[in-house]
Scaffold this active site. Structure first.
Site, short mmCIF file in Angstrom:
data_model
loop_
_atom_site.label_atom_id
_atom_site.label_comp_id
_atom_site.label_asym_id
_atom_site.label_seq_id
_atom_site.Cartn_x
_atom_site.Cartn_y
_atom_site.Cartn_z
CB SER A 126 -0.87 0.02 1.26
OG SER A 126 -1.40 1.31 1.48
CE1 TYR A 142 -3.99 -2.53 4.99
CE2 TYR A 142 -3.45 -0.22 4.63
CZ TYR A 142 -3.81 -1.45 4.13
OH TYR A 142 -3.98 -1.62 2.78
N1 LIG Z 1 -8.74 -1.21 -0.59
C1 LIG Z 1 -7.77 -0.32 -0.61
O1 LIG Z 1 -8.00 0.91 -0.61
C2 LIG Z 1 -6.34 -0.77 -0.65
C3 LIG Z 1 -5.34 0.19 -0.81
C4 LIG Z 1 -4.02 -0.22 -0.81
C5 LIG Z 1 -3.70 -1.56 -0.65
N2 LIG Z 1 -4.70 -2.46 -0.49
C6 LIG Z 1 -4.30 -3.87 -0.31
O2 LIG Z 1 -4.80 -4.67 -1.35
C7 LIG Z 1 -5.07 -5.98 -0.84
C8 LIG Z 1 -6.52 -6.35 -1.16
O3 LIG Z 1 -7.37 -5.39 -0.55
P1 LIG Z 1 -8.95 -5.35 -0.76
O4 LIG Z 1 -9.32 -3.93 -0.88
O5 LIG Z 1 -9.35 -6.31 -1.81
O6 LIG Z 1 -9.41 -5.85 0.67
P2 LIG Z 1 -10.57 -6.88 1.05
O7 LIG Z 1 -10.84 -6.67 2.50
O8 LIG Z 1 -11.70 -6.79 0.09
O9 LIG Z 1 -9.82 -8.27 0.84
C9 LIG Z 1 -8.94 -8.80 1.80
C10 LIG Z 1 -9.28 -10.26 1.95
O10 LIG Z 1 -8.41 -10.83 2.93
C11 LIG Z 1 -9.16 -11.83 3.59
N3 LIG Z 1 -8.60 -12.18 4.88
C12 LIG Z 1 -8.55 -11.41 6.00
N4 LIG Z 1 -8.07 -12.13 7.03
C13 LIG Z 1 -7.80 -13.38 6.54
C14 LIG Z 1 -7.30 -14.58 7.12
N5 LIG Z 1 -6.98 -14.66 8.42
N6 LIG Z 1 -7.16 -15.67 6.34
C15 LIG Z 1 -7.51 -15.62 5.02
N7 LIG Z 1 -8.00 -14.51 4.42
C16 LIG Z 1 -8.15 -13.42 5.18
C17 LIG Z 1 -10.54 -11.20 3.76
O11 LIG Z 1 -11.54 -12.19 4.02
C18 LIG Z 1 -10.72 -10.48 2.43
O12 LIG Z 1 -11.45 -11.27 1.50
C19 LIG Z 1 -4.78 -5.92 0.65
O13 LIG Z 1 -3.49 -6.39 0.89
C20 LIG Z 1 -4.87 -4.46 0.95
O14 LIG Z 1 -4.13 -4.11 2.08
C21 LIG Z 1 -6.00 -2.12 -0.50
#
Ligand SMILES: NC(=O)c1ccc[n+]([C@@H]2O[C@H](COP(=O)([O-])OP(=O)(O)OC[C@H]3O[C@@H](n4cnc5c(N)ncnc54)[C@H](O)[C@@H]3O)[C@@H](O)[C@H]2O)c1
Length: 260
Positions: free
Chosen positions: A149, A172
């Protein structure tokens, strides 16, 4: 001579995606399937869509808090598909707006949540890549893409969050700094057989508070928050031979947010 279609082809590759039931994980999975890859997704939740190519897709409900289950995931992928070419880690423990001590002011953020955040975001990625490394090494195109991120390298701007009910969480951010560094560390350790890179997305639009969205867009040269689809090209680029001389890189996908 290799052509662009040769370099970009992901046909026949086997891809393991953690967080595959999440927003970005789902978009990535659909894209790999459309490109002809076989995909094993893993998540603590069931996927949004189960209407996918049954011969090239499998989902495993796995808690990445359990390192034994992480090993099992690699083994299951090998048993089902017989090879492993690409690992994408998109799982992240995000809490919810209702999780006490998570989406809170600095003083109220709860350090008791840090072990879970670090386990899902960082430790499980290390464990997974360690288990997958021998298979990736024999793939001929082994590639690892860790989702980090911009908050892995940027500090939050307090004015953007003021009176929106949204907070930027230190645990985070710290986990994401660790993810980007883990990618760098793994890239030299696993070279030359396996490439390892990270992607640092900016904030993805999810119907957040309109004031927050407006402020975010104003601070972004490309004038908007990200969408899940904005991550598809970068992930597939790093997974494919288009990026075959790139390793140890953090690809920032933030519409220019972090540029000024
Ligand atoms: N959404 C944003 O704005 C954003 C920005 C920068 C980076 N990211 C990164 O991108 C990636 C995907 O993000 P997203 O927006 O799709 O988030 P999301 O919350 O939709 O997806 C994350 C997934 O991780 C799973 N997860 C959480 N704990 C878990 C565990 N113990 N075992 C297995 N699975 C588990 C959740 O069930 C979820 O489906 C992440 O690494 C996030 O940090 C997201």
């Amino acid at each position: 001579m290799m052509t662009v279609p040769d370099f970009s082809s992901l046909d026949g590759r086997v891809v393991l995606v953690t967080g595959g039931a999440g927003h970005i994980g789902s978009a990535i999975t659909e894209a790999f399937l459309a490109a002809g890859s076989s995909v094993m997704t893993a998540d603590v939740c069931e996927p949004f869509s189960t209407n996918r190519h049954p011969d090239r897709y499998r989902h495993s409900v796995v808690d990445l808090g359990d390192n034994g289950a992480v090993h099992g995931l690699v083994d299951e992928t090998m048993e089902r598909f017989g090879r492993l070419d690409v690992v994408v880690t998109a799982a992240s423990w995000m809490g919810t707006d209702e999780t006490p001590g998570w989406n809170s002011s600095f003083a109220e953020q709860d350090e008791e949540l840090w072990p879970e955040v670090l386990q899902v975001g960082v430790t499980s990625a290390f464990t997974l890549v360690k288990r997958a490394a021998p298979h990736l090494a024999t793939s001929g195109g082994g590639s690892v893409v860790l989702l980090s991120s911009i908050y892995g390298f940027c500090g939050p701007q307090p004015a953007m969050y003021r009176d929106t009910g949204i907070n930027n969480v230190a645990g985070y951010a710290a986990s994401k700094g660790a993810v980007s560094q883990l990618a760098r560390w793994l890239s030299t350790t696993l070279a030359p057989e396996v490439r390892v890179n990270s992607i640092s997305p900016g904030g993805v639009f999810r119907d957040q508070d309109p004031t927050f969205v407006e402020r975010y867009a104003e601070r972004t040269p490309l004038g908007r928050m990200a969408t899940e689809d904005d991550l598809i090209g970068p992930v597939l680029f790093l997974a494919s031979d288009l990026s075959r001389y790139i390793t140890g890189h953090d690809l920032v996908v933030d519409g220019g947010f972090s540029t000024w």
